[in-house]
Motif scaffolding. Structure first.
Motif, PDB file in Angstrom:
ATOM      1  N   ILE A   1       0.828  -1.205   0.000  1.00 38.96           N
ATOM      2  CA  ILE A   1       0.000   0.000   0.000  1.00 38.96           C
ATOM      3  C   ILE A   1       0.861   1.254   0.000  1.00 38.96           C
ATOM      4  O   ILE A   1       0.626   2.190  -0.779  1.00 38.96           O
ATOM      5  CB  ILE A   1      -0.939  -0.017   1.232  1.00 38.96           C
ATOM      6  N   GLN A   2       1.887   1.279   0.860  1.00 35.29           N
ATOM      7  CA  GLN A   2       2.759   2.450   0.925  1.00 35.29           C
ATOM      8  C   GLN A   2       3.520   2.648  -0.383  1.00 35.29           C
ATOM      9  O   GLN A   2       3.726   3.788  -0.827  1.00 35.29           O
ATOM     10  CB  GLN A   2       3.741   2.313   2.093  1.00 35.29           C
ATOM     11  N   ARG A   3       3.923   1.538  -0.997  1.00 39.92           N
ATOM     12  CA  ARG A   3       4.626   1.639  -2.281  1.00 39.92           C
ATOM     13  C   ARG A   3       3.714   2.239  -3.360  1.00 39.92           C
ATOM     14  O   ARG A   3       4.125   3.117  -4.137  1.00 39.92           O
ATOM     15  CB  ARG A   3       5.122   0.260  -2.716  1.00 39.92           C
ATOM     16  N   LEU A   4       2.479   1.787  -3.404  1.00 37.10           N
ATOM     17  CA  LEU A   4       1.537   2.303  -4.392  1.00 37.10           C
ATOM     18  C   LEU A   4       1.199   3.766  -4.119  1.00 37.10           C
ATOM     19  O   LEU A   4       1.075   4.573  -5.051  1.00 37.10           O
ATOM     20  CB  LEU A   4       0.263   1.457  -4.384  1.00 37.10           C
ATOM     21  N   LEU A   5       1.061   4.122  -2.848  1.00 37.47           N
ATOM     22  CA  LEU A   5       0.767   5.513  -2.516  1.00 37.47           C
ATOM     23  C   LEU A   5       1.940   6.426  -2.863  1.00 37.47           C
ATOM     24  O   LEU A   5       1.741   7.561  -3.314  1.00 37.47           O
ATOM     25  CB  LEU A   5       0.441   5.636  -1.019  1.00 37.47           C
ATOM     26  N   ALA A   6       3.168   5.928  -2.668  1.00 35.51           N
ATOM     27  CA  ALA A   6       4.349   6.705  -3.069  1.00 35.51           C
ATOM     28  C   ALA A   6       4.368   6.898  -4.576  1.00 35.51           C
ATOM     29  O   ALA A   6       4.662   8.002  -5.079  1.00 35.51           O
ATOM     30  CB  ALA A   6       5.618   5.993  -2.592  1.00 35.51           C
ATOM     31  N   GLN A   7       4.047   5.823  -5.313  1.00 37.69           N
ATOM     32  CA  GLN A   7       3.972   5.944  -6.771  1.00 37.69           C
ATOM     33  C   GLN A   7       2.910   6.951  -7.175  1.00 37.69           C
ATOM     34  O   GLN A   7       3.101   7.728  -8.123  1.00 37.69           O
ATOM     35  CB  GLN A   7       3.660   4.579  -7.383  1.00 37.69           C
ATOM     36  N   GLN A   8       1.782   6.940  -6.460  1.00 39.11           N
ATOM     37  CA  GLN A   8       0.699   7.872  -6.759  1.00 39.11           C
ATOM     38  C   GLN A   8       1.165   9.318  -6.602  1.00 39.11           C
ATOM     39  O   GLN A   8       0.916  10.161  -7.472  1.00 39.11           O
ATOM     40  CB  GLN A   8      -0.481   7.587  -5.826  1.00 39.11           C
ATOM     41  N   LEU A   9       1.870   9.589  -5.512  1.00 39.49           N
ATOM     42  CA  LEU A   9       2.341  10.945  -5.258  1.00 39.49           C
ATOM     43  C   LEU A   9       3.384  11.378  -6.281  1.00 39.49           C
ATOM     44  O   LEU A   9       3.317  12.490  -6.825  1.00 39.49           O
ATOM     45  CB  LEU A   9       2.920  11.037  -3.845  1.00 39.49           C
ATOM     46  N   VAL A  10       4.332  10.485  -6.553  1.00 38.37           N
ATOM     47  CA  VAL A  10       5.394  10.814  -7.513  1.00 38.37           C
ATOM     48  C   VAL A  10       4.806  11.027  -8.902  1.00 38.37           C
ATOM     49  O   VAL A  10       5.183  11.971  -9.630  1.00 38.37           O
ATOM     50  CB  VAL A  10       6.467   9.712  -7.527  1.00 38.37           C
ATOM     51  N   MET A  11       3.881  10.159  -9.319  1.00 36.33           N
ATOM     52  CA  MET A  11       3.267  10.286 -10.647  1.00 36.33           C
ATOM     53  C   MET A  11       2.524  11.616 -10.773  1.00 36.33           C
ATOM     54  O   MET A  11       2.563  12.260 -11.832  1.00 36.33           O
ATOM     55  CB  MET A  11       2.313   9.123 -10.894  1.00 36.33           C
ATOM     56  N   ALA A  12       1.865  12.045  -9.710  1.00 38.70           N
ATOM     57  CA  ALA A  12       1.152  13.317  -9.753  1.00 38.70           C
ATOM     58  C   ALA A  12       2.121  14.480  -9.941  1.00 38.70           C
ATOM     59  O   ALA A  12       1.872  15.389 -10.743  1.00 38.70           O
ATOM     60  CB  ALA A  12       0.345  13.495  -8.463  1.00 38.70           C
ATOM     61  N   GLN A  13       3.237  14.444  -9.198  1.00 39.70           N
ATOM     62  CA  GLN A  13       4.209  15.532  -9.306  1.00 39.70           C
ATOM     63  C   GLN A  13       4.895  15.541 -10.668  1.00 39.70           C
ATOM     64  O   GLN A  13       5.091  16.606 -11.271  1.00 39.70           O
ATOM     65  CB  GLN A  13       5.236  15.393  -8.185  1.00 39.70           C
ATOM     66  N   VAL A  14       5.253  14.358 -11.173  1.00 38.70           N
ATOM     67  CA  VAL A  14       5.886  14.273 -12.486  1.00 38.70           C
ATOM     68  C   VAL A  14       4.920  14.747 -13.569  1.00 38.70           C
ATOM     69  O   VAL A  14       5.302  15.470 -14.507  1.00 38.70           O
ATOM     70  CB  VAL A  14       6.363  12.839 -12.761  1.00 38.70           C
ATOM     71  N   SER A  15       3.641  14.331 -13.443  1.00 35.74           N
ATOM     72  CA  SER A  15       2.650  14.748 -14.442  1.00 35.74           C
ATOM     73  C   SER A  15       2.520  16.260 -14.475  1.00 35.74           C
ATOM     74  O   SER A  15       2.424  16.868 -15.550  1.00 35.74           O
ATOM     75  CB  SER A  15       1.295  14.113 -14.126  1.00 35.74           C
ATOM     76  N   TYR A  16       2.564  16.872 -13.297  1.00 38.14           N
ATOM     77  CA  TYR A  16       2.445  18.327 -13.243  1.00 38.14           C
ATOM     78  C   TYR A  16       3.663  19.001 -13.873  1.00 38.14           C
ATOM     79  O   TYR A  16       3.534  19.992 -14.586  1.00 38.14           O
ATOM     80  CB  TYR A  16       2.286  18.785 -11.795  1.00 38.14           C
ATOM     81  N   MET A  17       4.853  18.441 -13.611  1.00 42.82           N
ATOM     82  CA  MET A  17       6.063  18.997 -14.222  1.00 42.82           C
ATOM     83  C   MET A  17       6.005  18.903 -15.743  1.00 42.82           C
ATOM     84  O   MET A  17       6.334  19.856 -16.465  1.00 42.82           O
ATOM     85  CB  MET A  17       7.292  18.257 -13.705  1.00 42.82           C
ATOM     86  N   VAL A  18       5.572  17.738 -16.242  1.00 45.82           N
ATOM     87  CA  VAL A  18       5.479  17.549 -17.699  1.00 45.82           C
ATOM     88  C   VAL A  18       4.462  18.522 -18.278  1.00 45.82           C
ATOM     89  O   VAL A  18       4.687  19.128 -19.345  1.00 45.82           O
ATOM     90  CB  VAL A  18       5.098  16.093 -18.016  1.00 45.82           C
ATOM     91  N   LEU A  19       3.332  18.675 -17.583  1.00 48.75           N
ATOM     92  CA  LEU A  19       2.292  19.584 -18.058  1.00 48.75           C
ATOM     93  C   LEU A  19       2.815  21.020 -18.127  1.00 48.75           C
ATOM     94  O   LEU A  19       2.563  21.747 -19.102  1.00 48.75           O
ATOM     95  CB  LEU A  19       1.088  19.495 -17.117  1.00 48.75           C
ATOM     96  N   THR A  20       3.550  21.433 -17.105  1.00 47.36           N
ATOM     97  CA  THR A  20       4.124  22.783 -17.104  1.00 47.36           C
ATOM     98  C   THR A  20       5.101  22.955 -18.267  1.00 47.36           C
ATOM     99  O   THR A  20       5.102  23.988 -18.953  1.00 47.36           O
ATOM    100  CB  THR A  20       4.844  23.053 -15.771  1.00 47.36           C
ATOM    101  N   GLY A  21       5.921  21.935 -18.490  1.00 46.20           N
ATOM    102  CA  GLY A  21       6.872  21.998 -19.604  1.00 46.20           C
ATOM    103  C   GLY A  21       6.171  22.112 -20.946  1.00 46.20           C
ATOM    104  O   GLY A  21       6.618  22.861 -21.832  1.00 46.20           O
ATOM    105  N   LEU A  22       5.072  21.364 -21.116  1.00 47.89           N
ATOM    106  CA  LEU A  22       4.327  21.433 -22.373  1.00 47.89           C
ATOM    107  C   LEU A  22       3.754  22.823 -22.606  1.00 47.89           C
ATOM    108  O   LEU A  22       3.799  23.363 -23.723  1.00 47.89           O
ATOM    109  CB  LEU A  22       3.197  20.392 -22.371  1.00 47.89           C
ATOM    110  N   VAL A  23       3.178  23.421 -21.530  1.00 43.98           N
ATOM    111  CA  VAL A  23       2.567  24.738 -21.665  1.00 43.98           C
ATOM    112  C   VAL A  23       3.616  25.811 -21.962  1.00 43.98           C
ATOM    113  O   VAL A  23       3.408  26.695 -22.799  1.00 43.98           O
ATOM    114  CB  VAL A  23       1.784  25.084 -20.380  1.00 43.98           C
ATOM    115  N   VAL A  24       4.799  25.717 -21.330  1.00 42.01           N
ATOM    116  CA  VAL A  24       5.812  26.758 -21.475  1.00 42.01           C
ATOM    117  C   VAL A  24       6.633  26.595 -22.762  1.00 42.01           C
ATOM    118  O   VAL A  24       6.946  27.582 -23.451  1.00 42.01           O
ATOM    119  CB  VAL A  24       6.742  26.774 -20.242  1.00 42.01           C
ATOM    120  N   PHE A  25       6.967  25.329 -23.120  1.00 43.65           N
ATOM    121  CA  PHE A  25       7.891  25.115 -24.231  1.00 43.65           C
ATOM    122  C   PHE A  25       7.216  24.674 -25.529  1.00 43.65           C
ATOM    123  O   PHE A  25       7.720  24.978 -26.614  1.00 43.65           O
ATOM    124  CB  PHE A  25       8.934  24.062 -23.837  1.00 43.65           C
ATOM    125  N   VAL A  26       6.112  23.938 -25.431  1.00 47.05           N
ATOM    126  CA  VAL A  26       5.502  23.385 -26.646  1.00 47.05           C
ATOM    127  C   VAL A  26       4.363  24.257 -27.146  1.00 47.05           C
ATOM    128  O   VAL A  26       4.255  24.515 -28.355  1.00 47.05           O
ATOM    129  CB  VAL A  26       4.997  21.938 -26.397  1.00 47.05           C
TER     130      VAL A  26
END
Length: 559
Positions: free
Chosen positions: A229-254
């Motif tokens: 459970i803790q492993r999946l929750l950590a993945q959930q948090l990391v995936m959310a942060q990475v997704s936000y970073m990618v989204l910001t990069g797309l808006v600013v650069f693409v």
């Protein structure tokens, strides 16, 4: 969502009312972004900047008032729901028939009342903020859409993809949380054995080692689920942060490469992205809380459904005597039946089966007449049916066949509780209460006199509506139970091997002084006993064997 279903079922506030309040506070929060974006266009005009500052302040105040009001209202309502559920579950358990009660795990009830309901109430602020953040995300996306369709496309689909991946992880975690709940219940039972069986394990190293092995095994199984459970929750948090970073990069650069006009609104879009970070993090973080709350809501509803199902299945599982079917629920304190002559058991039969896998214990047919003022001793070996007889006699078990009459009047669903009110019982595994429940005005002097009468002076005292300690020896606890029994002043007193844990002096006094004195007071007494040296005090001796009455002997010198 189980927690939404639970709140919708139990809340006096409509879900639409809660959603509307969250949407309004989310709209105010997003409107702040709109004012900031508009202010960027007039940053060189002091007058218009001041106007925007005024509206900015109004929106902040409106958000604060709305958010505080709704949060306080919802928090209070969730606490009310927990209170109603807690009281209702205990009430249903108290109203349940004994055979139903015996099938419900105390560890599960304790977990629901002491862990799951508090978990739901503690999470309400996080969940409300998540709803409000969801509304903020929607309104912020609408603002981004008003700036640029390209930016809206990236933000919308990027956020949708993030939430989709979160939901996938959510489903996986939920399955493991259900398994962890079952492991926790099993572990709690074994931990209870370790705490309550300390003396037994201290004397038996094999038992101690075996119990520790069980704790280690069950804790290890729980550990596997918790780590996953803790492993999946950590993945959930990391995936959310990475997704936000990618989204910001797309808006600013693409996005600027795809839309030439995007350069004009890139600052507002970047501010919107920064503004969106808080609500997105709150929403994703709340998913982890939601997992726990959803699981807690499932367990609360399942426990209540189990209690209800046991009651509704009674007629399907047993062929009960017609006059005992569908015992109604009493809502007030019930007065005891009139009893002036006899209690009669006619052809009573009973089948006791806790689980389908175990061989049932059968009692009866039992025919027994108890006269008012009798002193009856019930004897028999272990497993002969003595305790079952007491449970049938007192109305705690419903007979499969036969009937019980009081002064010739049958015990029916309409008067079964009034019949039970005749009895005061001290069971062999009696639960000792620290308070004299149901007695509005307690004569403390009378309690102290009874403590002296039972040899408990200095062992405990009755103060401030309770006994100051019930941590006594086994024999002393039985004597304190006798104090409580005598304070109740019931007509028929039942003792299930009361003297077994007493010292010789107290045992002798019980048979030679206490029981005869109670009989002189007009009490009818039924006592399970193995003390053959005192059998001569009885008016009636009943010998049990294999669930039936083997012999019934009434002294000829007593009517």
């Amino acid at each position: 969502m189980s927690w939404i279903a639970l709140i919708a079922k139990e809340s006096k506030l409509p879900i639409s009312r809660i959603a509307a309040g969250s949407a309004m506070s989310g709209a105010c929060r997003s409107a702040v972004l709109g004012v900031v974006g508009s202010a960027l266009d007039v940053i060189g005009d002091p007058k218009r900047t001041l106007e925007h500052l005024f509206f900015f302040g109004l929106l902040v105040i409106a958000y604060k008032l709305l958010h505080s009001l709704e949060l306080e209202r919802i928090s209070a309502e969730i606490e009310d729901i927990a209170h109603r559920l807690r009281v209702r579950i205990i009430d249903k358990l108290q109203r349940a028939e004994l055979r139903h009660h015996e099938q419900i795990s105390p560890a599960e009830v304790n977990a629901v009342l002491n862990a799951e309901l508090p978990a739901i109430t503690k999470a309400v602020i996080t969940l409300f903020n998540a709803i409000q953040s969801g509304a903020t995300i929607v309104f912020t996306m609408m603002f981004v859409g008003s700036l640029s369709k390209t930016a809206f496309f990236f933000v919308f689909f990027g956020s949708a993809l993030t939430l989709f991946t979160q939901a996938a992880i959510f489903r996986r975690v939920r399955a493991d949380m259900a398994a962890a709940w079952a492991d926790e219940n099993a572990l709690n039972e074994v931990v209870g054995d370790a705490l309550e069986g300390f003396r037994e394990t201290k004397l038996d190293s094999r038992k101690r080692v075996g119990l520790l092995a069980a704790v280690t095994r069950m804790s290890g199984a729980l550990l596997v689920h918790r780590k996953k459970i803790q492993r999946l929750l950590a993945q959930q948090l990391v995936m959310a942060q990475v997704s936000y970073m990618v989204l910001t990069g797309l808006v600013v650069f693409v996005a600027p490469k795809l839309d030439a006009s995007f350069h004009d609104i890139i600052l507002k879009t970047a501010i919107s992205m920064i503004f969106l970070m808080g609500p997105l993090n709150t929403f994703v973080g709340a998913l982890q809380v939601l997992l726990n709350v959803n699981s807690a809501a499932d367990n609360v509803m399942e426990l209540e459904e189990t209690i209800d199902q046991l009651a509704s299945d009674e007629s399907d599982r047993l062929s009960l005597a017609d006059n005992w079917r569908a015992t109604p629920i009493e809502t007030d304190v019930v007065k005891p039946l009139a009893f002036t002559d006899t209690v009669t058991l006619e052809g009573i039969c009973f089948v006791h089966q806790t689980t389908p896998e175990l061989k049932p214990f059968r009692s009866g047919p039992i025919d027994l007449e108890i006269r008012k003022g009798d002193l009856i001793l019930v004897i028999g070996g272990n497993g002969s049916g003595k305790s079952t007889l007491l449970h049938l006699l007192t109305g705690l078990y419903q007979p499969t066949n036969g009937r019980i009459l009081v002064d010739g009047v049958p015990v029916t669903p309409g008067n079964v509780q009034a019949f039970r009110e005749l009895f005061g019982v001290i069971f062999s595994n009696h639960h000792l209460f620290s308070r004299l429940y149901g007695m509005d005005q307690v004569d403390e002097a009378r309690v102290e006199d009874l403590l002296a009468y039972t040899g408990l002076t200095g062992k405990t005292h009755y103060r401030d509506g309770r006994f100051d300690t019930i941590k006594l020896s086994t024999g002393q606890r039985k004597r304190l139970a006798l104090v409580e029994l005598l304070m109740d002043d019931k007509q028929i007193l039942v003792f299930d091997e009361w003297a077994a844990e007493q010292d010789p002096q107290s045992r002798t006094r019980f048979y030679d002084e206490i029981l005869p004195e109670l009989q002189r007071q007009g009490k009818t007494i039924i006592a399970v006993s193995h003390d053959d040296a005192f059998f001569n005090i009885a008016d009636v001796r009943v010998t049990m064997e294999l669930g039936s009455i083997k012999t019934f002997e009434r002294r000829s010198d007593r009517p």
